[in-house]
Design an enzyme around this catalytic site. Structure first.
Site, mmCIF file in Angstrom:
data_model
loop_
_atom_site.group_PDB
_atom_site.id
_atom_site.type_symbol
_atom_site.label_atom_id
_atom_site.label_comp_id
_atom_site.label_asym_id
_atom_site.label_seq_id
_atom_site.Cartn_x
_atom_site.Cartn_y
_atom_site.Cartn_z
ATOM 1 N N TYR A 102 0.858 -1.185 0.000
ATOM 2 C CA TYR A 102 0.000 0.000 0.000
ATOM 3 C C TYR A 102 0.895 1.237 0.000
ATOM 4 C CZ TYR A 102 -4.147 2.735 0.801
ATOM 5 O OH TYR A 102 -5.180 3.620 0.665
ATOM 6 N N TYR A 150 -5.157 5.830 -7.471
ATOM 7 C CA TYR A 150 -5.408 5.573 -6.048
ATOM 8 C C TYR A 150 -6.772 4.952 -5.841
ATOM 9 C CZ TYR A 150 -5.440 6.653 -1.026
ATOM 10 O OH TYR A 150 -5.471 6.591 0.334
#
Lengths: 141, 409
Positions: free
Chosen positions: B291, B341
């Site tokens: 992440y 994103y």
């Protein structure tokens, strides 16, 4: 950055039944932190159960107001409500002297850029936010 | 998971293009992503009887999407979540299917992450005014310490000091993930960058520069999970779920609650469970995803999940180790730093495509699994992509992981 932008008001803490003693003390220029009556552990931010032993008897206790910069950031964006025209500004996390990893957030004016470093000693002061609200701040000593 | 290892599979993936702005509703984007993922699996919408999603009050819900697409669900729920929730909902799907609540589930995330609500409380017009700071906010908002970059920046500054690592290690992450984005036609930023480009980019929140921060986009992503028995009849070879975790710490996501080392995050306590379930060790992993909301968060995840020792990630990533064709390729689609994103699920999608040997790159035969492995010609398919470890996280106190394998492993 240059050019003022329309700024919003800096957020005012909304004291609740758990945190009211902290903010009442701040208004009177005193820094208090919840301390466990069972094991003596300091807890911040205020909570219902002691972090160390899960006891429920937590009493707000005066502390020295001294500590050291544990880490810091320098904010360059105008992204934060109420701080649009403050950027760049410094945030610090202070490790309060009474206990390792007992942390409190504060900020410093950008003029302190040369002096701020991890480990720098600090002491508490209070910033008036109007309407009877004051928040703890820290300055490098 | 134990006996459930390899019993469930990811069989479909789909997404909308990363846009800034999308000029679409989250419902419209979610319907597209869900439809594409179901079609990718070779299923009809009527074959799906379970749906979940995660959001922060910024998106449509599963019942809305099901209504719009004429789907009748036996199970639907929408949770509050972020960076670690995609992997967590895969575990949730396994439990639900195993328990008989439904048979085939779709998991989606839809967000106008750039043109709508941005992380940290901004909109394109500026910060959302906050009159009063309630709850935990009482202890950070009054000092203007709110955005994810500020909060992770605080940990990063201390990390640099404790480990002796420099921001050139951050640059290694940015450069590797951007290189992968250069091989991904879907990525927002495709021009390769150098360590020096990173070091010259402007400060956002010191110690983070522009090239340390992810690319917020408007997008929806979806994946389809079903049982192994059903998976074998579908369009693509199944991707097997070997293990995972969705772990919390007792410390709050608020940094000023930390009691352990600052770079102790939930993953430290989860990876042994995940690798134990999967029955593998780190050396069996062909590639990873992480992440990468910030470059720094990749370093922390490598340490937390046992790929290197504490404080060693800066050294570990040196010299391009995370690049394709090197020791441990990371975020092969370009990740949050360069592709766009999506709160984590795009990495799951890329991992599935790599494990199927069908990365959607510039190779004319990619859809049939024919790749040139010529990076100069835009191929981003790994030669050996049998086992992948995907790592997600929200704040320091939430982390997740999903170990997947392809049919060859």
């Amino acid at each position: 950055m240059s050019g003022e932008v329309e700024t919003t008001r800096k957020p005012v803490p909304a004291a609740d039944e758990l945190t009211r003693p902290f903010w009442d003390a701040a208004r009177a220029g005193r820094l208090v932190i919840q301390r466990c009556s069972a094991c003596g552990y300091y807890n911040h931010p205020p909570r219902n159960f002691c972090d160390a032993c899960l006891a429920r008897e937590l009493a707000f206790t005066p502390v020295s107001g001294r500590g050291a910069v544990f880490s810091f950031t320098v904010m360059h964006q105008r992204d934060v409500a109420g701080f649009e025209n403050d950027a760049p500004f410094i945030n610090i996390v202070v490790e309060i002297a009474e206990q390792p990893m007992l942390m409190m957030v504060a900020n410093l004016p950008i003029g302190e850029r040369e002096r701020v470093r991890i480990g720098a000693p600090v002491e508490v002061c209070f910033e008036d936010r109007g309407d009877g609200v004051a928040i703890p701040q820290f300055r490098i000593i | 998971m134990g006996s459930l290892t390899d019993k469930y599979c990811i069989v479909g993936v789909g997404e909308t293009p990363h846009m800034r702005p999308s000029n679409r509703t989250t419902l419209s984007m979610a319907c597209e992503a869900v439809s594409k993922a179901v079609a990718d699996a070779g299923l009809k919408l009527s074959d799906i009887d379970g749906m979940t999603s995660y959001q922060i009050g910024d998106s449509t819900t599963s019942p809305h999407v099901a209504t719009a697409l004429g789907m009748r669900l036996n199970y639907a729920v929408d949770i509050l979540g972020g960076g670690s929730s995609g992997e967590a909902l895969v575990a949730h799907a396994i439990g639900l299917i195993e328990a008989g609540y439904c048979k085939t589930m779709v998991i989606f995330r839809a967000m106008n992450g750039r043109s709508g609500r941005r992380m940290g409380g901004q909109t394109p017009g500026g910060p959302i005014p906050v009159a009063v700071a309630e709850g935990d906010g009482q202890f950070n908002m009054g000092w203007g310490w709110t955005t994810p970059a500020q909060r992770f920046g605080m940990s990063a500054m201390r990390y640099l000091r404790d480990t002796g690592c420099t921001t050139r290690a951050f640059a290694e992450i940015a450069v590797a993930h951007r290189y992968h984005a250069s091989l991904n036609p879907k990525a927002i930023h495709r021009s390769p960058i150098t360590i020096e480009d990173h070091q010259r980019s402007r400060w956002i929140v010191k110690p983070f520069r522009l090239l340390d921060c992810c690319q917020e986009t408007d997008v929806s992503v979806a994946i389809v999970v079903t049982s192994r028995e059903r998976a074998f009849d579908l369009r693509h070879p199944p991707v097997f779920i070997m293990g995972g975790y969705a772990r919390t710490l007792t410390d709050s996501p608020q940094w000023n609650y930390s009691r352990d080392e600052i770079h102790y995050v939930a993953g430290n306590y989860g990876w042994k469970r995940a690798f134990g379930m999967a029955g593998i060790s780190h050396k069996d992993v062909d590639f990873i995803s992480c992440y990468d909301a910030f470059t720094f968060t990749t370093l922390i995840q490598l340490e937390a999940n046992g790929f290197c020792g504490k404080g060693e990630a800066g050294e570990f990533v040196k010299g391009g180790r995370l690049r394709i064709d090197r020791e441990l390729p990371s975020n092969l689609s370009g990740g949050h730093l360069s592709e766009g994103y999506t709160h984590g699920v795009q990495m799951v999608i890329e991992n599935v495509r790599q494990l199927r040997h069908r990365a959607d790159d510039a190779c004319p035969g990619w859809a049939e699994g024919r790749h040139t492995y010529d990076r100069k010609a835009g191929c981003r398919q790994l030669r050996k992509a049998d086992i992948c470890c995907g790592m997600g996280w929200g704040w320091e106190n939430m982390a997740s992981c999903l170990i997947l394998r392809g049919i060859a492993a």
